[in-house]
Design a protein around this motif. Structure first.
Motif, PDB file in Angstrom:
ATOM      1  N   SER A   1      -0.881  10.606   3.033  1.00  0.00           N
ATOM      2  CA  SER A   1      -0.125  10.502   1.792  1.00  0.00           C
ATOM      3  C   SER A   1       0.988   9.465   1.876  1.00  0.00           C
ATOM      4  O   SER A   1       1.357   8.867   0.861  1.00  0.00           O
ATOM      5  CB  SER A   1       0.465  11.870   1.421  1.00  0.00           C
ATOM      6  OG  SER A   1       1.312  12.347   2.442  1.00  0.00           O
ATOM      7  N   THR A   2       1.519   9.222   3.072  1.00  0.00           N
ATOM      8  CA  THR A   2       2.587   8.227   3.210  1.00  0.00           C
ATOM      9  C   THR A   2       2.085   6.831   2.869  1.00  0.00           C
ATOM     10  O   THR A   2       2.730   6.092   2.107  1.00  0.00           O
ATOM     11  CB  THR A   2       3.140   8.251   4.648  1.00  0.00           C
ATOM     12  OG1 THR A   2       3.663   9.543   4.932  1.00  0.00           O
ATOM     13  CG2 THR A   2       4.228   7.200   4.817  1.00  0.00           C
ATOM     14  N   GLU A   3       0.940   6.451   3.416  1.00  0.00           N
ATOM     15  CA  GLU A   3       0.384   5.130   3.125  1.00  0.00           C
ATOM     16  C   GLU A   3      -0.038   5.028   1.657  1.00  0.00           C
ATOM     17  O   GLU A   3       0.131   3.975   1.020  1.00  0.00           O
ATOM     18  CB  GLU A   3      -0.811   4.854   4.035  1.00  0.00           C
ATOM     19  CG  GLU A   3      -1.357   3.429   3.933  1.00  0.00           C
ATOM     20  CD  GLU A   3      -2.443   3.131   4.937  1.00  0.00           C
ATOM     21  OE1 GLU A   3      -3.083   2.072   4.821  1.00  0.00           O
ATOM     22  OE2 GLU A   3      -2.656   3.961   5.848  1.00  0.00           O
ATOM     23  N   PHE A   4      -0.575   6.105   1.121  1.00  0.00           N
ATOM     24  CA  PHE A   4      -0.965   6.154  -0.288  1.00  0.00           C
ATOM     25  C   PHE A   4       0.230   5.840  -1.182  1.00  0.00           C
ATOM     26  O   PHE A   4       0.146   5.012  -2.102  1.00  0.00           O
ATOM     27  CB  PHE A   4      -1.530   7.550  -0.586  1.00  0.00           C
ATOM     28  CG  PHE A   4      -1.889   7.792  -2.022  1.00  0.00           C
ATOM     29  CD1 PHE A   4      -2.987   7.180  -2.609  1.00  0.00           C
ATOM     30  CD2 PHE A   4      -1.144   8.662  -2.800  1.00  0.00           C
ATOM     31  CE1 PHE A   4      -3.329   7.417  -3.932  1.00  0.00           C
ATOM     32  CE2 PHE A   4      -1.472   8.916  -4.119  1.00  0.00           C
ATOM     33  CZ  PHE A   4      -2.571   8.281  -4.689  1.00  0.00           C
ATOM     34  N   ILE A   5       1.351   6.466  -0.916  1.00  0.00           N
ATOM     35  CA  ILE A   5       2.546   6.272  -1.733  1.00  0.00           C
ATOM     36  C   ILE A   5       3.140   4.882  -1.517  1.00  0.00           C
ATOM     37  O   ILE A   5       3.632   4.245  -2.457  1.00  0.00           O
ATOM     38  CB  ILE A   5       3.579   7.374  -1.431  1.00  0.00           C
ATOM     39  CG1 ILE A   5       3.049   8.719  -1.935  1.00  0.00           C
ATOM     40  CG2 ILE A   5       4.913   7.059  -2.077  1.00  0.00           C
ATOM     41  CD1 ILE A   5       2.668   8.733  -3.399  1.00  0.00           C
ATOM     42  N   GLN A   6       3.089   4.383  -0.296  1.00  0.00           N
ATOM     43  CA  GLN A   6       3.590   3.025  -0.051  1.00  0.00           C
ATOM     44  C   GLN A   6       2.814   2.006  -0.875  1.00  0.00           C
ATOM     45  O   GLN A   6       3.398   1.068  -1.438  1.00  0.00           O
ATOM     46  CB  GLN A   6       3.484   2.702   1.430  1.00  0.00           C
ATOM     47  CG  GLN A   6       4.497   3.436   2.303  1.00  0.00           C
ATOM     48  CD  GLN A   6       4.263   3.209   3.786  1.00  0.00           C
ATOM     49  OE1 GLN A   6       3.195   2.730   4.209  1.00  0.00           O
ATOM     50  NE2 GLN A   6       5.244   3.551   4.604  1.00  0.00           N
ATOM     51  N   ASN A   7       1.494   2.163  -0.957  1.00  0.00           N
ATOM     52  CA  ASN A   7       0.672   1.247  -1.751  1.00  0.00           C
ATOM     53  C   ASN A   7       1.036   1.331  -3.232  1.00  0.00           C
ATOM     54  O   ASN A   7       1.176   0.306  -3.907  1.00  0.00           O
ATOM     55  CB  ASN A   7      -0.809   1.564  -1.561  1.00  0.00           C
ATOM     56  CG  ASN A   7      -1.303   1.208  -0.166  1.00  0.00           C
ATOM     57  OD1 ASN A   7      -0.721   0.381   0.523  1.00  0.00           O
ATOM     58  ND2 ASN A   7      -2.379   1.845   0.268  1.00  0.00           N
ATOM     59  N   LEU A   8       1.190   2.541  -3.735  1.00  0.00           N
ATOM     60  CA  LEU A   8       1.527   2.694  -5.148  1.00  0.00           C
ATOM     61  C   LEU A   8       2.931   2.178  -5.448  1.00  0.00           C
ATOM     62  O   LEU A   8       3.178   1.634  -6.537  1.00  0.00           O
ATOM     63  CB  LEU A   8       1.407   4.155  -5.559  1.00  0.00           C
ATOM     64  CG  LEU A   8      -0.012   4.714  -5.680  1.00  0.00           C
ATOM     65  CD1 LEU A   8       0.006   6.144  -6.182  1.00  0.00           C
ATOM     66  CD2 LEU A   8      -0.858   3.851  -6.627  1.00  0.00           C
ATOM     67  N   ASP A   9       3.839   2.334  -4.510  1.00  0.00           N
ATOM     68  CA  ASP A   9       5.186   1.827  -4.706  1.00  0.00           C
ATOM     69  C   ASP A   9       5.166   0.302  -4.841  1.00  0.00           C
ATOM     70  O   ASP A   9       5.859  -0.270  -5.701  1.00  0.00           O
ATOM     71  CB  ASP A   9       6.059   2.251  -3.525  1.00  0.00           C
ATOM     72  CG  ASP A   9       7.518   1.897  -3.718  1.00  0.00           C
ATOM     73  OD1 ASP A   9       8.125   2.397  -4.683  1.00  0.00           O
ATOM     74  OD2 ASP A   9       8.048   1.120  -2.903  1.00  0.00           O
ATOM     75  N   THR A  10       4.364  -0.362  -4.009  1.00  0.00           N
ATOM     76  CA  THR A  10       4.205  -1.818  -4.121  1.00  0.00           C
ATOM     77  C   THR A  10       3.592  -2.192  -5.460  1.00  0.00           C
ATOM     78  O   THR A  10       4.009  -3.169  -6.108  1.00  0.00           O
ATOM     79  CB  THR A  10       3.323  -2.338  -2.975  1.00  0.00           C
ATOM     80  OG1 THR A  10       3.946  -2.030  -1.722  1.00  0.00           O
ATOM     81  CG2 THR A  10       3.117  -3.838  -3.074  1.00  0.00           C
ATOM     82  N   TRP A  11       2.586  -1.422  -5.884  1.00  0.00           N
ATOM     83  CA  TRP A  11       1.932  -1.693  -7.174  1.00  0.00           C
ATOM     84  C   TRP A  11       2.926  -1.568  -8.331  1.00  0.00           C
ATOM     85  O   TRP A  11       2.937  -2.402  -9.242  1.00  0.00           O
ATOM     86  CB  TRP A  11       0.772  -0.710  -7.358  1.00  0.00           C
ATOM     87  CG  TRP A  11       0.138  -0.778  -8.714  1.00  0.00           C
ATOM     88  CD1 TRP A  11      -0.781  -1.685  -9.152  1.00  0.00           C
ATOM     89  CD2 TRP A  11       0.394   0.092  -9.821  1.00  0.00           C
ATOM     90  NE1 TRP A  11      -1.122  -1.440 -10.462  1.00  0.00           N
ATOM     91  CE2 TRP A  11      -0.415  -0.347 -10.895  1.00  0.00           C
ATOM     92  CE3 TRP A  11       1.216   1.185 -10.021  1.00  0.00           C
ATOM     93  CZ2 TRP A  11      -0.422   0.275 -12.134  1.00  0.00           C
ATOM     94  CZ3 TRP A  11       1.220   1.818 -11.265  1.00  0.00           C
ATOM     95  CH2 TRP A  11       0.410   1.364 -12.301  1.00  0.00           C
TER      96      TRP A  11
END
Length: 632
Positions: free
Chosen positions: A532-542
């Protein structure tokens, strides 16, 4: 009297209850005599390994050393020796019988002393009881057994004077001990070892094993050092003052700890995680998960403002889009969102049409003729960019064309990359085409061409005329219509990292002036067990990429439902993380995960088209709930 021992033996009087004070020594004097005799006897006997040459211990030690060479000659009768010298030594040696006689004499003196105390002494339960008794002679002893005044007393002729706290001649009795030990109710397998004044039990025996409510820093360090010495741990583990290790391995790793009194771990084994997941398959709002069903929609002011203007008679279009994985590309969910928004606020333009996989809403179909290469951020990376859905197509084949049917638009726009190639775009009315030629300048810039489509046009066509033709996607436009334009920009198979790649095509959404974006993503990330950490990092960049191009755009993060595909990590962790991200980045949030029951329950109600994707009824349910809940 001063003791005569060891020069002579003492003679002690043994008083009786009717003895005259004038005829016998006082009680205290007898104590003094006995003490003097004991001290003299101890000096004569000597301590272990005594260095006093006059002590018996010293002399016996010397004899023991001597007997090693004489074969215990010191304990043989005189007649056993061949010379008078040796015999004299034997005569002067201390014999066991002499020692025993001295010990018996001393014990007799002590017994006489105790008898004298017990014969004339007074025993009282409390000090108050003793003070009510008048002594019979000066020096008479008394004992208080209980209370604050417990101890030994001496009568001075007028009052009882405290002498000492211990009671020499009184033995401990079990009943006395029972009276002094607090009665603490405990389980049969627990026995208190220590009890404080308020009846707390800090130390106890549990099934015969020592247990305690805690340990202090000194004992804790001692235990840790012992573990280090025994090889259980090789080093002390440095921790912050708010962190307390619960366990650690020989390398100093701490897999479990207390953090400000709360239990923390570095991770969970798959079996343990499975148990937790099984426990939270239903909707959770208790201590395990505090995630609400949705937010309040307060950040959607831009889209709401346009809706308010539509309702008050203004002529305009509000623009919304949906991005994500197959939930956002396959027709059911985008169609449901478009239908609900159009029903409430009017229909604007048809919006975005993908150049990628052949899935469009509103019944639009297309026929590919010739060879067209598909580019997709989920597979073959686009060589010259992509549309906002992460897809594009190109061709160099003679006769290659597309034929669209079902487009209901006043205008048709083609987004493309300016290459050295050329193509034509046109429409048919009663079988007669009208063409608009596009000749490339080989700038590799992203461009668009727009043609008017008259009423009665039956199909729209694009055909290559030369070179490389690279198409990013299409739009159906109707400028005269007031209402909502909805743009499906999903991409089947996408994960969160692909969404970042697709955002390179968001200049098209910027040109559309999109006001609201729904993001439905996570099912595929769960399938590849992304944390979930990497998932959220990607969405934060998006989110950052989107807001760079579209300041003020409203974003709704949607947590997908539980599905029938068991080869996935549980989406509950993504749902929690999505909510936290929505709050942190001023986005909106809606959880289909919590709105719906389990897959089995919802599938039985006809909400799913297959094991993963909602069907038309399920999509309508989702669109109705999200749009109504968020007030749009």
């Amino acid at each position: 009297m001063t003791t005569k021992f060891p020069e002579a033996l003492d003679t002690f009087d043994n008083p009786s209850p009717d003895s005259s004070q004038a005829a016998v020594r006082t009680h205290s004097a007898q104590h003094s005599d006995a003490n003097d005799a004991l001290e003299a006897l101890q000096a004569k006997v000597g301590v272990d390994l005594s260095e006093d040459p006059e002590s018996l211990d010293f002399k016996l030690g010397a004899l023991e050393n001597l007997t090693d060479g004489l074969g215990s000659a010191a304990f043989q009768p005189v007649a056993s020796f061949a010379s008078s010298a040796q015999g004299l030594r034997a005569d002067s040696a201390v014999q066991p019988a002499i020692l025993q006689a001295a010990a018996d004499e001393l014990q007799g003196q002590i017994d006489s002393l105790v008898d004298g105390q017990q014969t004339s002494a007074i025993y009282a339960d409390t000090l108050e009881d003793l003070q009510a008794v008048v002594g019979t002679y000066v020096g008479q002893g008394a004992f208080v057994n209980n209370g604050d005044g417990t101890g030994q007393y001496i009568w001075d002729g007028a009052a009882w004077q405290f002498s000492r706290a211990d009671v020499l001649t009184q033995k401990a009795d079990l009943s006395d001990l029972d009276d002094r030990v607090p009665k603490i109710p405990v389980a049969a397998q627990r026995v208190p070892v220590l009890v404080d004044d308020v009846r707390n039990v800090p130390v106890w025996l549990h099934d015969g094993l020592l247990d305690a409510s805690g340990i202090g820093p000194v004992l804790g360090d001692s235990i840790l050092n012992s573990m280090i010495e025994e090889g259980v741990s090789t080093q002390k583990v440095p921790v912050a003052s708010s962190l307390v290790p619960v366990m650690w391995d020989s390398a100093g790793n701490v897999p479990a700890w207390l953090e400000d009194g709360l239990f923390g771990v570095s991770g969970l084994a798959p079996s343990t995680l499975a148990l937790i997941q099984a426990a939270v398959q239903r909707r959770q709002y208790g201590t395990a998960f505090q995630t609400p069903l949705h937010t309040d929609g307060r950040t959607l002011w831009r889209f709401r403002s346009k809706i308010a203007r539509l309702r008050t008679g203004s002529s305009l279009q509000a623009n919304a889009a949906v991005v994500g994985d197959s939930y956002a590309q396959l027709p059911p969910i985008p169609q449901a969102f478009a239908d609900v928004l159009r029903e409430k606020h009017g229909e604007g333009s048809q919006g975005w049409m993908t150049a990628g996989e052949q899935t469009w809403i509103d019944g639009i179909t297309a026929t590919f003729v010739g060879a067209w290469t598909l580019y997709d951020v989920t597979g073959t990376a686009p060589t010259m960019g992509c549309g906002p859905d992460g897809q594009a197509r190109s061709t160099v084949a003679d006769g290659a064309r597309w034929v669209f049917n079902g487009v209901d638009a006043e205008q048709f726009r083609v987004h493309y990359v300016d290459t050295a190639g050329a193509f034509e775009v046109g429409y048919y009315v009663s079988g007669t085409p009208t063409w608009t030629a596009v000749v490339g300048g080989d700038t590799e810039e992203r461009r668009s061409v727009t043609i008017d489509v008259p009423a009665g046009a039956t199909q729209i066509e694009i055909r290559r005329t030369s070179g490389l033709v690279y198409v990013l996607g299409f739009e159906g436009l109707s400028p005269s219509r007031d209402g909502v334009t909805f743009n499906p920009c999903g991409n089947s198979g996408s994960v969160s990292a692909n969404l970042i790649q697709a955002s390179s095509g968001y200049d098209i959404l910027q040109a559309m002036d999109v006001d609201l974006i729904f993001n439905i993503l996570g099912t595929n990330d769960a399938a590849i067990y992304l944390n979930s950490t990497e998932f959220i990092q990607n969405l934060d960049t998006w989110i950052t990429d989107v807001r760079t191009r579209l300041p003020g755009v409203g974003i709704v993060l949607v947590a997908p439902p539980r599905t029938g595909n068991t080869n996935r990590s549980d989406l509950v962790m993504f749902r929690n993380a999505l909510y936290d991200l929505a709050i942190a980045r001023s986005c909106e949030f809606f959880s289909i995960y919590d709105e719906w029951g389990t897959y089995a329950e919802m599938n039985a109600l006809g909400m799913f088209a297959d094991a993963v994707h909602p069907g038309p009824a399920g999509a309508r349910y989702i669109a109705d709930r999200i749009l109504h809940t968020l007030g749009i």
